[in-house]
Design a protein around this motif. Structure first.
Motif, mmCIF file in Angstrom:
data_model
loop_
_atom_site.group_PDB
_atom_site.id
_atom_site.type_symbol
_atom_site.label_atom_id
_atom_site.label_comp_id
_atom_site.label_asym_id
_atom_site.label_seq_id
_atom_site.Cartn_x
_atom_site.Cartn_y
_atom_site.Cartn_z
ATOM 1 N N THR A 1 2.872 -10.019 -13.183
ATOM 2 C CA THR A 1 3.069 -10.312 -12.026
ATOM 3 C C THR A 1 2.473 -11.980 -12.220
ATOM 4 O OG1 THR A 1 0.583 -9.681 -10.754
ATOM 5 C CG2 THR A 1 3.193 -7.992 -11.399
ATOM 6 N N ARG B 1 6.701 -8.553 -2.089
ATOM 7 C CA ARG B 1 6.295 -9.853 -2.627
ATOM 8 C C ARG B 1 6.074 -10.047 -3.359
ATOM 9 N NH1 ARG B 1 5.862 -11.422 3.830
ATOM 10 N NH2 ARG B 1 4.441 -9.157 3.407
ATOM 11 N N ILE B 2 6.048 -9.545 -4.437
ATOM 12 C CA ILE B 2 4.916 -9.831 -6.315
ATOM 13 C C ILE B 2 5.780 -10.693 -7.293
ATOM 14 C CG2 ILE B 2 3.755 -9.052 -8.047
ATOM 15 C CD1 ILE B 2 3.828 -6.334 -6.209
ATOM 16 N N SER B 3 5.722 -11.728 -7.280
ATOM 17 C CA SER B 3 6.547 -12.280 -7.845
ATOM 18 C C SER B 3 6.332 -12.477 -9.956
ATOM 19 C CB SER B 3 6.568 -13.930 -7.644
ATOM 20 O OG SER B 3 5.580 -14.373 -7.861
ATOM 21 N N GLU C 1 -7.193 -10.495 -5.756
ATOM 22 C CA GLU C 1 -6.433 -11.454 -6.336
ATOM 23 C C GLU C 1 -5.944 -12.028 -7.744
ATOM 24 O OE1 GLU C 1 -5.695 -15.205 -2.861
ATOM 25 O OE2 GLU C 1 -3.872 -15.078 -4.349
ATOM 26 N N ALA D 1 -0.987 -4.670 -2.698
ATOM 27 C CA ALA D 1 1.064 -5.113 -3.063
ATOM 28 C C ALA D 1 1.302 -3.915 -3.991
ATOM 29 C CB ALA D 1 1.159 -6.446 -2.854
ATOM 30 N N THR E 1 -1.253 -11.883 -6.882
ATOM 31 C CA THR E 1 -0.963 -11.473 -5.717
ATOM 32 C C THR E 1 -2.316 -10.272 -5.628
ATOM 33 O OG1 THR E 1 0.646 -9.605 -5.143
ATOM 34 C CG2 THR E 1 0.000 -9.524 -7.618
#
Lengths: 440, 440
Positions: free
Chosen positions: B404, B378-380, B351, B411, B407
């Protein structure tokens, strides 16, 4: 598993209480790592009733730390009371006299009585460990005393006072005055109500004196340190430093010179792109330049209950891992009797670059006069910046900033005195020494 | 003064010859510091005729290092031959089997056989010291093994290969390609003729494996390290990193996660204003994050004959200062039998933040498609930069850079695979992990 190592702790303030909790909470893990349990068998503190989160069952309480040191059933006396005088001094002497190992975080005590205590420890075959006394959690004592054995150190310098570094960082980042940043430091608990000891450089000097002895093998000379605090540093200095590619840090510096050992604590310009310039806030850093190793820089927490307790614990663990009486590491790196007398190099003979900021009247010939006074003292200039103090207006005072190439302090003082005599200076000139890391 | 400590040195290359010269040139000083003389009584090397500046009088020469280890009249066997296989492995085993202390700089040997050798050393009551095996002159082994006793380490990371750091620094400072900088490194002797071991990350991995064991108390697992070298780093990545406030370093990182211990070596973005980002050229740096101490960063020379010899000398001095058989420090920080099995956290579950650089065809909908694939996973995104690859011309390929927020690697891989399937990518996307120091 061998017998437990029995320790007595004198002083249950932030560091002492933190250490006691860690020893109790992690007893199993510590027993595995050290090969035997570490047990607190005696403590001493001012207030017996305070809840410190420590289990006092099976621990003997002493109201008098000297009595603890002299009589308790312990192998190691851990002194966390602080202060160069009593009871710390007599308690440590009492413990060493019995042949007990001593672990202390007390920089003032060592700066004052370090050589005598080291001699006593050697005589009694005891260890005197004090990693926490300098730069908190940074293992600089171990590096100098053990890792660098055989090296000849040429210079050691560092940011060793978190209060000062916090204030200087905050001044730069937020453009606030020294006074405002000091207040904020006090509000956050980074500075004492009476901050003089930190901001005037005395705390750094105590630590530097200890490092000097370990680095150069000379007797501790805490009173022979040139001292300048950060109270005169203005936001203008900080901005001017940044413009010229420098950042201001309060450094303690000890270096070997032809005329002796220089020890000085003062605000210092370090190159902006150096590693030490990036050390922000309450963080400490110590750099060592040695002839075999090269340059070693260590950055870490310089204070705080846990970081300091971690260093104390490392010292205790070193004792736990060796069989009783086994280790012969002399406390000050070499036997106390073999320490050389300290030969002080005077600040007047310091050689280095200088930043000089002056406010001058805006009249003809001023610039030429300054240049002439510098030339007369054979000071060559790396850069010269002249700018209006506020706006570009006629007859407005001007700020002139000079950065010199390496020169003698004496020459700088003479040039500045001559310039002061000319009558065009407004206020006092600001003189800040420049320190360059060897490689980084 | 006690009896001399007798040492035998196997391997008289750059480090071995440097060590021998220092031991001879500084014998008096070392005797004072260590409380007894340190004497070289035996050596072994390939070429007996070469002049290494060492006085070989009274030193027994062995053609076979294993014979030296097995038979010479020594207290300490110093292994400076290198290599995980023979003769280093059998020589060290032979020495430990006799109960001799061993000092080695051999990272490959320890990465491969460290646990077995540590167990043998404990069984025989011998010390196995290896400060020089990781990050040369930086005392990181001592910090982990001794100073940090009692701490729980959460992460350790560092720049541990000078060749890679030299190349990355030079690429950035001079705008040169990877290939050009590698050639220059080879010309200066910073890189081997076959540079693969350095630039593909294997050297860093060996060192990381050793640190992981000391930091987390798990068995050495050098083969369970996620590995990515720096050969794919382009000048474009370096410029894009700088634009976004990052610098690219080859880091070795080990951290404790919920699914086990993550060990990875890969090009990494570190914040430009972090201390580690300022570590330039062949210099190394290691950071340790521990729960009691906080964060400790050490910067220093990672290689070179003298720096490495200094670390070896520190290890020898530690032995000289303790009486024979006195010290019980377990080689790997805790007894070999108490090391936990290594539980690998897969890179897919890593992560962190990611930098993703893609070259895309300049057609409508591309940006929307990329954004959609990220959102699906769901990667911001922290930042998005789109710019023309060369000049602003119609139908010119565009560069899109995404940074990013934290994350999962999994992903990111899925999103990138989906984007690749869309058909508008030109070439391979570049994905670089971001690592943030905790405090500095």
């Amino acid at each position: 598993m061998s017998d437990a190592l029995k320790i007595g702790i004198a002083g249950l303030g932030t560091v002492g209480a933190s250490l006691a909790r860690i020893l109790q909470d992690r007893s199993e893990k510590l027993a595995v790592t050290c090969g035997r349990p570490i047990t607190i068998t005696a403590v001493s503190a001012r207030d017996r009733t305070r809840d410190r989160g420590i289990d006092l069952t099976d621990i003997t309480w002493y109201d008098d730390p000297i009595e603890l040191a002299a009589k308790a059933d312990i192998d190691v006396f851990v002194e966390l009371m602080g202060g160069a005088g009593d009871p710390a001094d007599n308690a440590v002497r009492a413990a060493l006299s019995r042949g007990l190992h001593v672990v202390t975080a007390n920089k003032a005590l060592l700066a004052r009585h370090g050589v005598a205590l080291a001699a006593l420890a050697e005589e009694k075959g005891a260890l005197l460990n004090f990693e926490a006394a300098v730069a908190g959690g940074i293992p600089v004592i171990k590096a100098l005393r053990e890792s660098l054995t055989g090296n000849t150190v040429s210079r050691i310098y560092g940011i060793m006072n978190g209060t000062c570094n916090y204030i200087l960082t905050k001044m730069e980042k937020e453009g606030l005055s020294f006074a405002d940043c000091l207040k904020e430091a006090q509000r956050l608990g980074y500075a004492e109500a009476d901050p003089a000891f930190d901001i005037e450089g005395n705390d750094t000097a105590h630590k530097l004196a200890i490092l000097t002895t370990l680095a150069f093998g000379s007797e501790i000379a805490a009173d022979d340190i040139y001292l300048e605090g950060i109270t005169n540093i203005s936001i203008e200095d900080i901005h001017a430093a940044a413009d010229l590619g420098y950042r201001i840090k309060l450094l303690g510096v000890a270096q070997r010179t032809e005329s002796g050992i220089e020890q000085r604590v003062h605000p210092t310009m370090v190159p902006l792109d150096s590693v030490i310039a990036q050390v922000d806030g309450v963080t400490n850093a110590v750099a060592i330049e040695a002839d075999i190793l090269g340059e070693l820089l260590m950055v870490g927490p310089g204070a705080g209950g846990n970081a300091t307790a971690s260093a104390v614990l490392g010292d205790i663990a070193d004792i736990a891992k060796s069989r009783p009486g086994a280790q012969q590491v002399p406390a000050l790196g070499r036997p106390a009797a073999k320490l050389a007398p300290y030969q002080r190099a005077q600040i007047q003979s310091h050689e280095g670059g200088y930043f000089i900021r002056m406010t001058v009247e805006d009249r003809a010939g001023v610039f030429a006069s300054i240049a002439a006074r510098m030339a007369e003292n054979r000071i060559s200039l790396e850069s010269i910046v002249q700018r209006p103090k506020h706006h570009v207006e006629a007859a407005e005072p001007k700020t002139i900033i000079l950065v010199t190439h390496a020169t003698m302090e004496d020459a700088v003082r003479k040039a500045v005195a001559a310039i002061k005599g000319e009558g065009y200076l407004i206020g006092e000139p600001q003189v800040i020494r420049i320190e360059r890391p060897k490689t980084a």
